[in-house]
Write an enzyme that holds these catalytic residues in place. Structure first.
Site, PDB file in Angstrom:
ATOM      1  N   HIS A  85       0.826  -1.207   0.000  1.00  0.00           N
ATOM      2  CA  HIS A  85       0.000   0.000   0.000  1.00  0.00           C
ATOM      3  C   HIS A  85       0.856   1.251   0.000  1.00  0.00           C
ATOM      4  O   HIS A  85       1.807   1.366   0.758  1.00  0.00           O
ATOM      5  CB  HIS A  85      -0.925   0.012   1.228  1.00  0.00           C
ATOM      6  CG  HIS A  85      -2.165  -0.804   1.027  1.00  0.00           C
ATOM      7  ND1 HIS A  85      -3.309  -0.637   1.761  1.00  0.00           N
ATOM      8  CD2 HIS A  85      -2.438  -1.785   0.128  1.00  0.00           C
ATOM      9  CE1 HIS A  85      -4.231  -1.480   1.326  1.00  0.00           C
ATOM     10  NE2 HIS A  85      -3.732  -2.190   0.351  1.00  0.00           N
ATOM     11  N   LYS A 122       0.604   0.125  15.169  1.00  0.00           N
ATOM     12  CA  LYS A 122       1.991   0.032  15.616  1.00  0.00           C
ATOM     13  C   LYS A 122       2.349  -1.186  16.461  1.00  0.00           C
ATOM     14  O   LYS A 122       3.529  -1.517  16.606  1.00  0.00           O
ATOM     15  CB  LYS A 122       2.339   1.281  16.456  1.00  0.00           C
ATOM     16  CG  LYS A 122       2.570   2.522  15.629  1.00  0.00           C
ATOM     17  CD  LYS A 122       3.918   2.489  14.933  1.00  0.00           C
ATOM     18  CE  LYS A 122       3.922   3.276  13.665  1.00  0.00           C
ATOM     19  NZ  LYS A 122       3.958   2.516  12.448  1.00  0.00           N
TER      20      LYS A 122
HETATM   21  P1  RFL Z   1       1.124 -11.615  21.604  1.00  0.00           P
HETATM   22  O1  RFL Z   1       0.788 -11.693  20.177  1.00  0.00           O
HETATM   23  O2  RFL Z   1       0.054 -11.314  22.586  1.00  0.00           O
HETATM   24  O3  RFL Z   1       1.833 -12.991  21.982  1.00  0.00           O
HETATM   25  C1  RFL Z   1       2.072 -13.382  23.306  1.00  0.00           C
HETATM   26  C2  RFL Z   1       2.022 -14.895  23.379  1.00  0.00           C
HETATM   27  O4  RFL Z   1       2.314 -15.318  24.713  1.00  0.00           O
HETATM   28  C3  RFL Z   1       1.415 -16.355  25.062  1.00  0.00           C
HETATM   29  N1  RFL Z   1       1.334 -16.445  26.527  1.00  0.00           N
HETATM   30  C4  RFL Z   1       1.965 -17.414  27.244  1.00  0.00           C
HETATM   31  N2  RFL Z   1       2.748 -18.435  26.878  1.00  0.00           N
HETATM   32  C5  RFL Z   1       3.192 -19.255  27.854  1.00  0.00           C
HETATM   33  N3  RFL Z   1       2.877 -19.103  29.166  1.00  0.00           N
HETATM   34  C6  RFL Z   1       2.102 -18.081  29.573  1.00  0.00           C
HETATM   35  N4  RFL Z   1       1.796 -17.942  30.870  1.00  0.00           N
HETATM   36  C7  RFL Z   1       1.603 -17.176  28.595  1.00  0.00           C
HETATM   37  N5  RFL Z   1       0.817 -16.076  28.643  1.00  0.00           N
HETATM   38  C8  RFL Z   1       0.673 -15.651  27.383  1.00  0.00           C
HETATM   39  C9  RFL Z   1       0.113 -15.948  24.392  1.00  0.00           C
HETATM   40  O5  RFL Z   1      -0.789 -17.018  24.245  1.00  0.00           O
HETATM   41  C10 RFL Z   1       0.628 -15.421  23.049  1.00  0.00           C
HETATM   42  O6  RFL Z   1       0.720 -16.453  22.097  1.00  0.00           O
HETATM   43  O7  RFL Z   1       2.274 -10.552  21.873  1.00  0.00           O
HETATM   44  P2  RFL Z   1       3.536 -10.101  20.939  1.00  0.00           P
HETATM   45  O8  RFL Z   1       4.234 -11.304  20.383  1.00  0.00           O
HETATM   46  O9  RFL Z   1       4.279  -9.119  21.745  1.00  0.00           O
HETATM   47  O10 RFL Z   1       2.867  -9.380  19.685  1.00  0.00           O
HETATM   48  C11 RFL Z   1       2.175  -8.167  19.823  1.00  0.00           C
HETATM   49  C12 RFL Z   1       1.030  -8.076  18.820  1.00  0.00           C
HETATM   50  O11 RFL Z   1       0.249  -9.249  18.895  1.00  0.00           O
HETATM   51  C13 RFL Z   1       0.127  -6.838  19.045  1.00  0.00           C
HETATM   52  O12 RFL Z   1       0.892  -5.733  19.431  1.00  0.00           O
HETATM   53  C14 RFL Z   1      -0.659  -6.461  17.775  1.00  0.00           C
HETATM   54  O13 RFL Z   1      -1.604  -7.458  17.455  1.00  0.00           O
HETATM   55  C15 RFL Z   1      -1.376  -5.108  17.966  1.00  0.00           C
HETATM   56  N6  RFL Z   1      -2.221  -4.734  16.827  1.00  0.00           N
HETATM   57  C16 RFL Z   1      -1.702  -4.166  15.675  1.00  0.00           C
HETATM   58  N7  RFL Z   1      -0.373  -4.002  15.564  1.00  0.00           N
HETATM   59  C17 RFL Z   1       0.154  -3.508  14.392  1.00  0.00           C
HETATM   60  O14 RFL Z   1       1.378  -3.372  14.332  1.00  0.00           O
HETATM   61  N8  RFL Z   1      -0.616  -3.191  13.289  1.00  0.00           N
HETATM   62  C18 RFL Z   1      -1.954  -3.346  13.328  1.00  0.00           C
HETATM   63  O15 RFL Z   1      -2.607  -3.110  12.318  1.00  0.00           O
HETATM   64  C19 RFL Z   1      -2.558  -3.814  14.557  1.00  0.00           C
HETATM   65  N9  RFL Z   1      -3.864  -3.999  14.636  1.00  0.00           N
HETATM   66  C20 RFL Z   1      -3.598  -4.962  16.885  1.00  0.00           C
HETATM   67  C21 RFL Z   1      -4.398  -4.585  15.752  1.00  0.00           C
HETATM   68  C22 RFL Z   1      -4.170  -5.587  17.984  1.00  0.00           C
HETATM   69  C23 RFL Z   1      -5.518  -5.820  18.000  1.00  0.00           C
HETATM   70  N10 RFL Z   1      -6.033  -6.478  19.146  1.00  0.00           N
HETATM   71  C24 RFL Z   1      -6.881  -7.584  19.100  1.00  0.00           C
HETATM   72  C25 RFL Z   1      -5.483  -6.181  20.456  1.00  0.00           C
HETATM   73  C26 RFL Z   1      -5.737  -4.809  15.761  1.00  0.00           C
HETATM   74  C27 RFL Z   1      -6.308  -5.413  16.874  1.00  0.00           C
HETATM   75  C28 RFL Z   1      -7.781  -5.638  16.788  1.00  0.00           C
END
Ligand code: RFL
Ligand code: PHB
Length: 389
Positions: free
Chosen positions: A72, A298
């Protein structure tokens, strides 16, 4: 069991860290408390900064991304009567990609299971010990119910906002500081089998509330509506959602395309930063240390930026026995975190209606400014596409 880096959490941060370390000859074990199916199906982010695409490509994770990802060149900003395109390459020479976080995670999991470092799903009772020594360990119960101990040189807490690692940093008496803002609105997000009726994402201000038009592929749209955090998803029929979207995106000569809604949920919005991102041999990265509201796209990109820094710091610590990058990790990461925190707060504040008439006029003035001043547009474009590492 023994490894150099014990990684808690198989989200994008943990999986990519494991991959980057493996490419540098450092071994790791990733422990995840959910199932593979759950982790691969969790619908979240959709926009990858140029930095993120570059890192994934260099890590050998670019094949499907370059085949199926949608490049994009900008976004549309909309307010009543106006839809204005910001041209990112013209403004700052950079661009973004639409490629779902689910796809990034699937690619990383597939690479890991095809000869990469061990990745254990369905573990429970994860507990970190002795992080103030050079030999920390992780206790956990494996998928068969067997209690195990993973001896490590370093532990990476990439366990997201609800994981246990951040509390371990707080207990260290290192003077942990927290900053938090909860916003008086939430997002209702849907995934729909509908070809996107737009070439670029649309961020729309409307008196009824913000709406975002995003996508996952040429046949799947991802759309969001600002709603009150107390709203219940049961009260939003598909018709009510489509009507809300049609009203907020309305523009002469343009029509929303609708289709079957395959997923819908309501997401709270918050900003959160926890510092430092380290205690002894435990390092935090990604959502474990910070959360941004999704308006700036972000969160995932910040998680990737953290693990790029962290992987360099750990290579230096474990291979060269030099502590300089590990000691600098938290401060260096937090500078980028605060920039993204500000940008995400700014986008959120500009686009979400509060019901206050004075706020609305300030927001419209800011939107007109971004749509008419190249300097103002460039500031948005540089932050959105990601400041260079
Ligand atoms: P995650 O993806 O939450 O992964 C953490 C992992 O740890 C596991 N976990 C455990 N494992 C073992 N023992 C435990 N006790 C544990 N407790 C937890 C979990 O099951 C999981 O698998 O964190 P990480 O890796 O830091 O990644 C971060 C991203 O997921 C997050 O920041 C983004 O999704 C945010 N976000 C967006 N970010 C962007 O850069 N661009 C976007 O367009 C964007 N859109 C979004 C988003 C987040 C959203 N939601 C649902 C919060 C849109 C949405 C709707
Ligand atoms: C998404 O496609 O899920 C998405 C895109 C842009 C955002 C937030 C989410 O700012």
């Amino acid at each position: 069991m023994r490894t150099q880096v014990g990684i808690i959490g198989a989200g994008p941060a943990g999986l990519l860290l494991s991959r980057l370390l493996a490419l540098q000859g450092i071994d790791s074990v990733v422990l995840e408390n959910r199932s593979r199916e759950y982790v691969e199906a969790r619908v979240r982010a959709g926009i990858l900064e140029q930095n993120t695409v570059d890192v994934l490509t260099e890590a050998g994770m670019g094949d499907r991304l370059h085949r199926e990802g949608l490049e994009h060149r900008g976004i549309h900003l909309q307010y009543p009567g106006v839809r204005h395109q910001l041209d990112f390459p013209a403004l700052c020479g950079r661009r973004v990609w639409v490629y779902g976080q689910t796809e990034v995670v699937k690619d990383l999991v597939a690479a890991q299971l095809a000869g990469g470092p061990p990745l254990l799903f369905d573990v429970s009772d994860v507990a970190v010990e002795d992080v103030d020594t050079d030999s920390p360990r992780i206790r956990f119960t494996d998928a068969d119910g067997v209690a195990r101990v993973l001896e490590c040189d370093v532990v990476a807490g990439t366990d997201g906002f609800h994981g246990p690692s951040r509390a371990v940093v707080a207990e260290g008496g290192s003077g942990q500081q927290l900053w938090e803002r909860t916003y008086p609105y939430a997002w209702l997000g849907i995934l729909a089998d509908a070809p996107p009726a737009t070439d670029e994402l649309i961020y729309a201000w409307h008196p009824d509330g913000f709406a975002l038009y995003s996508m996952r592929s040429p046949s799947v749209s991802r759309l969001y509506l600002q709603v009150d955090p107390s709203e219940r998803i049961e009260d939003w029929s598909d018709d009510r959602i489509w009507e809300g979207l049609a009203t907020r995106f309305a523009l002469d000569g343009w029509e929303l395309s609708t289709g079957r809604i395959t997923e819908k949920s309501i997401l709270p919005m918050r900003s959160f930063v926890s510092a430092p991102m380290r205690r002894g041999r435990l390092f935090l990265a990604g959502d474990a240390a910070h959360i941004v509201p999704p308006t700036g796209a972000k969160g995932l990109n910040l998680a990737v930026a953290d693990v790029v820094l962290l992987s360099r710091a750990l290579v230096r610590l474990l291979q060269d026995k030099e502590t300089d990058l590990a000691d600098a990790y938290s401060d260096t990461a937090l500078r980028r975190v605060w920039r993204a925190t500000h940008f995400s707060w700014w986008m959120t504040s500009m686009l979400h209606t509060s019901g206050d008439a004075f706020d609305a006029q300030l927001q419209l003035s800011q939107l007109r400014r971004v749509c008419s001043s190249e300097a103002a547009a460039r500031e948005l474009a540089e932050n959105y596409t990601g400041l260079p590492y």
